[in-house]
Write a protein that holds these residues in place. Structure first.
Motif, PDB file in Angstrom:
ATOM      1  N   TRP A 130       1.922   9.457  -5.908  1.00 20.21           N
ATOM      2  CA  TRP A 130       2.321  10.851  -5.681  1.00 20.21           C
ATOM      3  C   TRP A 130       3.401  11.290  -6.664  1.00 20.21           C
ATOM      4  O   TRP A 130       3.359  12.394  -7.193  1.00 20.21           O
ATOM      5  N   THR A 131       4.378  10.410  -6.892  1.00 21.76           N
ATOM      6  CA  THR A 131       5.464  10.760  -7.808  1.00 21.76           C
ATOM      7  C   THR A 131       4.937  11.048  -9.209  1.00 21.76           C
ATOM      8  O   THR A 131       5.282  12.051  -9.845  1.00 21.76           O
ATOM      9  N   GLY A 143       5.061  14.626 -11.020  1.00 26.87           N
ATOM     10  CA  GLY A 143       5.774  14.725 -12.299  1.00 26.87           C
ATOM     11  C   GLY A 143       4.904  15.313 -13.381  1.00 26.87           C
ATOM     12  O   GLY A 143       5.317  16.206 -14.130  1.00 26.87           O
ATOM     13  N   SER A 144       3.657  14.855 -13.432  1.00 24.50           N
ATOM     14  CA  SER A 144       2.801  15.349 -14.515  1.00 24.50           C
ATOM     15  C   SER A 144       2.452  16.822 -14.310  1.00 24.50           C
ATOM     16  O   SER A 144       2.392  17.593 -15.268  1.00 24.50           O
ATOM     17  N   VAL A 145       2.272  17.231 -13.056  1.00 25.97           N
ATOM     18  CA  VAL A 145       2.007  18.649 -12.795  1.00 25.97           C
ATOM     19  C   VAL A 145       3.195  19.483 -13.262  1.00 25.97           C
ATOM     20  O   VAL A 145       3.053  20.510 -13.934  1.00 25.97           O
ATOM     21  N   TYR A 146       4.400  19.009 -12.952  1.00 31.27           N
ATOM     22  CA  TYR A 146       5.632  19.714 -13.325  1.00 31.27           C
ATOM     23  C   TYR A 146       5.712  19.879 -14.846  1.00 31.27           C
ATOM     24  O   TYR A 146       5.955  20.966 -15.364  1.00 31.27           O
ATOM     25  N   ILE A 147       5.450  18.793 -15.564  1.00 28.88           N
ATOM     26  CA  ILE A 147       5.557  18.837 -17.030  1.00 28.88           C
ATOM     27  C   ILE A 147       4.500  19.765 -17.624  1.00 28.88           C
ATOM     28  O   ILE A 147       4.782  20.560 -18.520  1.00 28.88           O
ATOM     29  N   THR A 148       3.276  19.681 -17.064  1.00 27.95           N
ATOM     30  CA  THR A 148       2.223  20.564 -17.576  1.00 27.95           C
ATOM     31  C   THR A 148       2.602  22.022 -17.364  1.00 27.95           C
ATOM     32  O   THR A 148       2.450  22.859 -18.250  1.00 27.95           O
ATOM     33  N   ARG A 163       0.824  -1.203   0.000  1.00 24.15           N
ATOM     34  CA  ARG A 163       0.000   0.000   0.000  1.00 24.15           C
ATOM     35  C   ARG A 163       0.867   1.266   0.000  1.00 24.15           C
ATOM     36  O   ARG A 163       0.662   2.192  -0.788  1.00 24.15           O
ATOM     37  N   GLU A 164       1.912   1.201   0.843  1.00 32.90           N
ATOM     38  CA  GLU A 164       2.802   2.353   0.962  1.00 32.90           C
ATOM     39  C   GLU A 164       3.506   2.614  -0.380  1.00 32.90           C
ATOM     40  O   GLU A 164       3.587   3.742  -0.866  1.00 32.90           O
ATOM     41  N   PHE A 165       3.962   1.548  -0.983  1.00 25.54           N
ATOM     42  CA  PHE A 165       4.672   1.670  -2.265  1.00 25.54           C
ATOM     43  C   PHE A 165       3.773   2.283  -3.339  1.00 25.54           C
ATOM     44  O   PHE A 165       4.148   3.196  -4.061  1.00 25.54           O
ATOM     45  N   LEU A 166       2.531   1.766  -3.410  1.00 23.32           N
ATOM     46  CA  LEU A 166       1.609   2.273  -4.428  1.00 23.32           C
ATOM     47  C   LEU A 166       1.319   3.747  -4.190  1.00 23.32           C
ATOM     48  O   LEU A 166       1.262   4.552  -5.119  1.00 23.32           O
ATOM     49  N   LYS A 167       1.152   4.127  -2.917  1.00 21.03           N
ATOM     50  CA  LYS A 167       0.880   5.519  -2.578  1.00 21.03           C
ATOM     51  C   LYS A 167       2.003   6.423  -3.088  1.00 21.03           C
ATOM     52  O   LYS A 167       1.786   7.422  -3.768  1.00 21.03           O
ATOM     53  N   GLN A 168       3.227   6.005  -2.759  1.00 22.50           N
ATOM     54  CA  GLN A 168       4.376   6.826  -3.154  1.00 22.50           C
ATOM     55  C   GLN A 168       4.476   6.939  -4.673  1.00 22.50           C
ATOM     56  O   GLN A 168       4.717   8.019  -5.222  1.00 22.50           O
TER      57      GLN A 168
END
Lengths: 246, 160
Positions: free
Chosen positions: A14-15, A19-24, A6-11
Motif C-alpha cells: 500500500w505504501t 507513494g507512486s500515485v502521489y509522485i505521478t 502477510r500483514e507487513f507485505l500488505k502494508q
C-alpha cells in the motif's frame, strides 16, 4: 501488534502504491514538467589583459547602463603591481571607474598590469546551486541571471560565488550581478562595456558564429579562466593571465 | 466496528490537507515557475528572462551618432580614435535622446584625455601615453603651458 509477514507485505504494498500515485500526480501538474529544451552555452566573453589600459570606461558604462548603485560594481578593474622583491599589491580605486593614478611603490616594479573582472557566467554555477528559492538560474542561452521579483535577499549566492561577482543591491535588497547585458544582447547590441572599450580588451560574442569576434580567438588562442580548480567552468576567459591573478 | 470511525476521520483530514496544499501551491507559486533548460540550473520563473530582456539599451553605439553628426564622424572614422566609441567620451545616447540639444556630455578638460593617456606602469608600453602634462613636448621647442588644453592642439575626433 500483529506482526506477521502477510500483514507487513500488505502494508508495504500500500505504501509503495500510494507513494507512486502521489509522485505521478505531482509530475502531471503544470509547471513541474521537465522542459524539453536543454540549456546551451552560446556565448563567451574574452578579456585580453595585455590590451587593457585601465581607463575605466567599461566600469562607468556598466554603472550607467544597469543603474548600479554607488560603491557597488558589476564589473571592475584590478591593478596588479608586482615588485622585484616579489610583493604583490592589488588596488581598484572606485572599481577603476574613474581611471587610475600612478602609485608610489616601495621598490622597483617588476611588472604591472590591469585585470578587468566580471561575472564569469559559469557552466556549473555554484551560486545557482545554493539558491533556496530558484531566484537565480541559467537561461537557455547560457546567461546566469537573477530573478529580482523572486529573490529573498538571503545572500547565499553572494557567499557561494568564488569570484566575488555578486552583491546585495542596497535599493532592491536582492542579489545583483553582471548579466552580460542580457537585454542588450537580446536586442542585437553588444554589452555596454564592450561597446566603449577603446582597445578591444573586452570581446563578447557567440561561440558558434564564424562572424563573431570571439569565434577565431576561441579557436586560435590559448585561454585561461580564473580559479579553474573550483570546477565552475567559467565562460569568461582571459588572455595573458599572470600566475599572481586570483 | 467503531474503530473505523477513527480511520475515516484520519483520511478525511489527510484529503483536506492535500487539497489545501494544492490550493496554496497554486496561489503562491508563480505561473511560469518550473524547469526551463537543464534540470540542475533551470529551476526558476520562466517569464523572468523575458522581463529582463525588455529594457531599453542606453548605449546605442557610434553607428547611431554617425547618422546625425557627419562632421565629427568623417574626422573620426579614418583617425586614430576610430576605436574609441563616441559614447565613451560623450556619455550614453539616452541622455541625448529626450532632448537633442545640450543634454549630452562634452568635457574638453585635460582629465578627459588623461584617463586614457596618462603614463602608468600597468599600461601596455605600446599604447601612446604621456608622462606628465608639463613634459609632453619636452623634446620640442614649444613647452606646454599651465591652463592649456589637449583639445587646443589635438582634435578629440582626429587627434593626429
Amino acid at each position: 501488534m500483529n506482526n506477521d509477514r502477510r500483514e507487513f507485505l500488505k502494508q508495504t504494498g500500500w505504501t509503495v502504491l500510494g507513494g507512486s500515485v502521489y509522485i505521478t500526480l505531482f509530475s502531471l501538474l503544470p509547471g513541474s514538467s521537465r522542459a524539453a529544451t536543454a540549456t546551451q552555452h552560446l556565448y563567451a566573453f574574452i578579456v585580453d589583459t595585455e590590451k587593457c589600459i585601465g581607463c575605466g570606461k567599461c566600469v562607468d558604462a556598466c554603472k550607467r547602463e544597469n543603474s548600479v548603485p554607488e560603491d557597488f560594481y558589476r564589473t571592475w578593474i584590478e591593478r596588479y603591481t608586482i615588485l622585484e622583491d616579489g610583493t604583490v599589491t592589488v588596488d581598484s580605486p572606485k572599481g577603476g571607474s574613474a581611471g587610475f593614478n600612478p602609485v608610489k611603490t616601495a621598490g622597483p616594479v617588476e611588472k604591472s598590469f590591469f585585470v578587468p573582472k566580471l561575472c564569469n557566467h559559469c557552466r556549473n554555477p555554484n551560486c545557482v546551486q545554493v539558491c533556496p528559492v530558484g531566484a537565480t538560474y541559467v537561461t537557455k542561452e547560457g546567461f546566469v541571471l537573477v530573478d529580482e521579483k523572486h529573490c529573498v535577499g538571503c545572500s547565499y549566492c553572494v557567499m557561494a560565488c568564488p569570484y566575488g561577482a555578486r552583491f546585495v543591491n542596497p535599493h532592491t535588497h536582492t542579489a545583483d550581478k553582471c548579466t552580460w547585458c542580457y537585454h542588450r544582447i537580446m536586442q542585437g547590441h553588444t554589452t555596454a562595456c564592450v561597446s566603449v572599450c577603446p582597445t578591444r580588451a573586452r570581446l563578447f560574442g557567440r561561440v558558434d558564429d564564424p562572424q563573431s569576434s570571439v569565434y577565431t580567438i576561441l579557436k586560435k588562442n590559448r585561454l585561461q579562466v580564473l580559479k579553474p580548480e573550483t570546477g565552475n567552468e567559467p565562460l569568461t576567459m582571459y588572455i595573458g593571465l599572470d600566475k599572481e591573478v586570483r | 466496528m467503531k474503530h473505523y470511525n477513527h480511520i475515516i476521520r484520519c483520511i478525511l483530514l489527510l484529503v483536506i490537507v492535500v487539497i489545501g496544499f494544492f490550493i496554496a501551491r497554486g496561489a503562491l507559486v508563480p505561473e511560469s515557475f518550473g524547469v526551463h533548460g537543464t534540470y540542475t540550473y533551470g529551476y526558476h520563473r520562466g517569464d523572468s528572462a523575458a522581463e529582463q530582456a525588455d529594457r531599453y539599451a542606453l548605449y546605442q553605439g557610434s553607428t547611431k551618432c554617425i547618422t546625425c553628426h557627419a562632421e565629427q564622424s568623417l574626422l573620426w572614422q579614418p583617425g586614430r580614435h576610430a576605436a574609441v566609441s563616441c559614447e565613451s567620451c560623450h556619455g550614453n545616447w539616452q541622455a541625448h535622446n529626450n532632448n537633442t540639444s545640450a543634454t549630452i556630455e562634452k568635457d574638453n578638460s585635460v582629465e578627459t584625455c588623461m584617463l586614457c593617456h596618462r603614463k602608468l606602469n600597468a599600461r601596455p608600453s605600446t599604447f601612446p601615453q604621456i608622462p606628465e602634462f608639463g613634459r609632453h613636448l619636452a623634446d620640442q621647442d614649444e613647452q606646454l603651458q599651465q591652463g592649456m588644453l589637449c583639445v587646443d592642439c589635438h582634435d578629440p575626433h582626429d587627434p593626429m
